[in-house]
Structure formats: structure tokens, C-alpha cells
Design a protein around this motif. Sequence first.
Motif, PDB file in Angstrom:
ATOM      1  N   GLN A   1      -1.452  -1.237   4.037  1.00 37.01           N
ATOM      2  CA  GLN A   1      -0.964   0.062   4.497  1.00 37.01           C
ATOM      3  C   GLN A   1       0.527  -0.033   4.805  1.00 37.01           C
ATOM      4  N   LEU A   2       1.225   1.092   4.642  1.00 35.16           N
ATOM      5  CA  LEU A   2       2.625   1.182   5.045  1.00 35.16           C
ATOM      6  C   LEU A   2       2.778   2.315   6.056  1.00 35.16           C
ATOM      7  N   LEU A   3       3.824   2.208   6.863  1.00 31.66           N
ATOM      8  CA  LEU A   3       4.096   3.222   7.883  1.00 31.66           C
ATOM      9  C   LEU A   3       5.121   4.210   7.349  1.00 31.66           C
ATOM     10  N   LYS A   4       4.719   5.487   7.279  1.00 31.95           N
ATOM     11  CA  LYS A   4       5.629   6.542   6.807  1.00 31.95           C
ATOM     12  C   LYS A   4       5.514   7.749   7.726  1.00 31.95           C
ATOM     13  N   ASP A   5       6.653   8.152   8.289  1.00 35.22           N
ATOM     14  CA  ASP A   5       6.697   9.321   9.175  1.00 35.22           C
ATOM     15  C   ASP A   5       5.666   9.205  10.297  1.00 35.22           C
ATOM     16  N   GLY A   6       5.533   7.988  10.836  1.00 36.24           N
ATOM     17  CA  GLY A   6       4.636   7.765  11.959  1.00 36.24           C
ATOM     18  C   GLY A   6       3.170   7.650  11.609  1.00 36.24           C
ATOM     19  N   GLN A   7       2.831   7.669  10.317  1.00 41.04           N
ATOM     20  CA  GLN A   7       1.432   7.586   9.884  1.00 41.04           C
ATOM     21  C   GLN A   7       1.223   6.359   8.993  1.00 41.04           C
ATOM     22  N   TRP A   8       0.095   5.684   9.188  1.00 42.05           N
ATOM     23  CA  TRP A   8      -0.258   4.570   8.306  1.00 42.05           C
ATOM     24  C   TRP A   8      -0.905   5.118   7.047  1.00 42.05           C
ATOM     25  N   ILE A   9      -0.352   4.747   5.885  1.00 40.50           N
ATOM     26  CA  ILE A   9      -0.800   5.273   4.591  1.00 40.50           C
ATOM     27  C   ILE A   9      -1.296   4.114   3.737  1.00 40.50           C
ATOM     28  N   ASP A  10      -2.464   4.303   3.113  1.00 35.22           N
ATOM     29  CA  ASP A  10      -3.027   3.263   2.251  1.00 35.22           C
ATOM     30  C   ASP A  10      -2.201   3.099   0.975  1.00 35.22           C
ATOM     31  N   VAL A  11      -1.983   1.843   0.579  1.00 40.04           N
ATOM     32  CA  VAL A  11      -1.422   1.550  -0.741  1.00 40.04           C
ATOM     33  C   VAL A  11      -2.617   1.396  -1.680  1.00 40.04           C
ATOM     34  N   PRO A  12      -2.792   2.322  -2.626  1.00 40.08           N
ATOM     35  CA  PRO A  12      -4.044   2.350  -3.393  1.00 40.08           C
ATOM     36  C   PRO A  12      -4.214   1.135  -4.306  1.00 40.08           C
ATOM     37  N   PRO A  13      -5.392   0.503  -4.275  1.00 43.10           N
ATOM     38  CA  PRO A  13      -5.656  -0.570  -5.233  1.00 43.10           C
ATOM     39  C   PRO A  13      -5.838   0.019  -6.630  1.00 43.10           C
ATOM     40  N   MET A  14      -5.112  -0.500  -7.595  1.00 38.74           N
ATOM     41  CA  MET A  14      -5.222  -0.045  -8.985  1.00 38.74           C
ATOM     42  C   MET A  14      -5.259  -1.264  -9.896  1.00 38.74           C
ATOM     43  N   LYS A  15      -6.158  -1.253 -10.846  1.00 40.12           N
ATOM     44  CA  LYS A  15      -6.291  -2.409 -11.739  1.00 40.12           C
ATOM     45  C   LYS A  15      -5.024  -2.589 -12.570  1.00 40.12           C
TER      46      LYS A  15
ATOM     47  N   SER B   1      13.740  -1.050   4.082  1.00 38.31           N
ATOM     48  CA  SER B   1      12.518  -1.850   4.181  1.00 38.31           C
ATOM     49  C   SER B   1      11.576  -1.120   5.142  1.00 38.31           C
ATOM     50  N   VAL B   2      10.287  -1.241   4.912  1.00 36.22           N
ATOM     51  CA  VAL B   2       9.313  -0.418   5.635  1.00 36.22           C
ATOM     52  C   VAL B   2       8.228  -1.299   6.249  1.00 36.22           C
ATOM     53  N   LEU B   3       7.829  -0.958   7.465  1.00 38.31           N
ATOM     54  CA  LEU B   3       6.722  -1.666   8.109  1.00 38.31           C
ATOM     55  C   LEU B   3       5.456  -1.535   7.277  1.00 38.31           C
TER      56      LEU B   3
END
Length: 318
Positions: free
Chosen positions: A196-210, A231-233
Motif C-alpha cells: 500500500q502507498l499513502l496518498k492524500d492521507g489514505q492508504w491505497i492498495d498497489v494492485p497485483p498484476m501478472k 518519494s512516498v510512504l
Amino acid sequence: MEIFPVIDLSKLNGEERKPTMEVINDACENWGFFELVNHGISHDLLDAVERLTKEHYRKCMEQRFKEMVASKGLEAVQSEIDDLDWESTFYLRHLPESNLVEIPDLEEDYRKAMKEFALELEKLAEQLLDLLCENLGLEKGYLKKAFCGSKGLTFGTKVSNYPPCPKPDLIKGLRAHTDAGGIILLFQDDKVSGLQLLKDGQWIDVPPMKHSIVINLGDQLEVITNGKYKSVLHRVLAQTDGTRMSIASFYNPGSDAVICPAPELVEKEEKESQVYPKFVFEDYMKLYAGLKFQAKEPRFEAMKAVEPTINMGPIATA
């Protein structure tokens, strides 16, 4: 809800180049992350790397991880653990000198696959840096030159597995941090999620893609771009089911490379009160080692204290 940026690199070769470059620029400015498809690395090679990595974990590392968990009593914890991560890892170095032959327990076909994979990732990293130069209005080759110390740059891979965790609410797979280095290329599990990455105060999933490669920007690119790119948390959540594979390769400056904002990206009025420091990369890494899981801004401020000892001429790109 915003959609995580997925970029088809094959579109750079046709009429869709301009909008594709715009998506890359927006991802660098507003996400610090993006995901690549059609990136030029063969699916057969990716499949081999994934199969061999998972086999190596099962044969050589799974039992060690279980013994570590038992020795620390982690399965029975009752309160949040904030000083370790639920991950099993080993590290490979590719540049300036490879240590592949020195890593114990690697079978020959795995060494061969990882060597080939590293060469492909190195080419992709250099292509991406030049795309960033184009978007930033910097001369082609500037970012690679900025990364080069007296022995060139450094490039290595962290191979991680995140096994099933009985207490994912109390133990992180990997605690939140920004990456210290340059540009990071991640080949991750396409079935078990967690990044996950932090964007605008929200944790967002980095989607798994084959067969995709996830890209994120490190602290050094934030400094060189004078904050235009960030750089992003990010973090990894432990999961109760499935073992997540993560192969993160770090294309970083050389240890004695001098890092500072590109002069072209510093406004005239900023020059007297520059936000970002100038420093030697190795000095930053020494500081980062103890402060990885803390905010990056105090690290940047701390590096300003060593700034006056550095002398640097212009970066030649010819």
C-alpha cells in the motif's frame, strides 16, 4: 476513487506517446508510484524468476523463518509490534560488483535467472530515468550521470517473502517508510496482495498484476527534482493466507555520488534558501539506516549540516 496509474510502455512508440508521457509525469508528481505493462521483459523470464524464488523460499528459508517466529514468541503477541517486520529476506548486489556467486543455497539455474533479470531491470531503469529527464526538461542522461560516483552507481535486489501471519493487526509485513535511493523496480506476487502507498492521507492498495513491474521513486529523485517528484510512504500489510513474493531492485546513486537539486529545476528566488540539501549519498544512507521508519523531512534537514564540506562542479551529460 482515484485509479492507480498503470502505464503501457509499448504506447511510447506510436501516436499515444504524448498522453503516455503525461500519465508518467502525473504519476511521478502525484503518486510516487506507477505500474508498468509491456515493459519489454519477457514473460518467460518473469515466470522463471517467480518459480525459482518461491522454490528457494520453501527449500531454504521457510523453516528458518518459522524458527525465528517461535524464538521471539510472535504468534502469541497481544500488543502491536513496532520494531520488526513479518518478512523473510535476502539481498543480491549487481553493481558496482555482483555478489551472486557468494550467496549460499542458490541453485545455479536461480543464479542464472537472477543475473539475466538484473540486466533487464538495469536497462529498464535507465530507460525510465531518461523518460523522467524528458518530462522534467533535463538533458537526456542527466539523472544517470547524477547517480554516478567514482565507481559508477549501485544496483541491488531485496528478495522478500511475506508468509501467512496469525496477527496481521499487530505485526506489519513491512513498516511504513520511503525508500532512500533512486528508482525502485518491483516484481511482486500477482495473487497475494499487501503493498500500500499513502496518498492524500489514505492508504491505497498497489494492485497485483501478472507480469507487471511496479515503479516507485526514492528520496534521491525527490532531491534532484527539487521536490517536483516525491518519494512516498508505503508499507506491506501481513496477510493471514498465502505467502507474498516481492523482488524489489534498487537503482541507486554510487556511494560517493554528490546529490543535489538540478540547477534547471531551482527557481531563482529559491537559490538563497534552497529547500533540499546537497550531500554525499553514502552519508545519507548512514543517517537513513537508523531513521528508515521515520519521516524523510528531518533527514533532509539533517543533511544540510554537512553541506558546506562538499565541492561539486556541473554534471556533464555529453
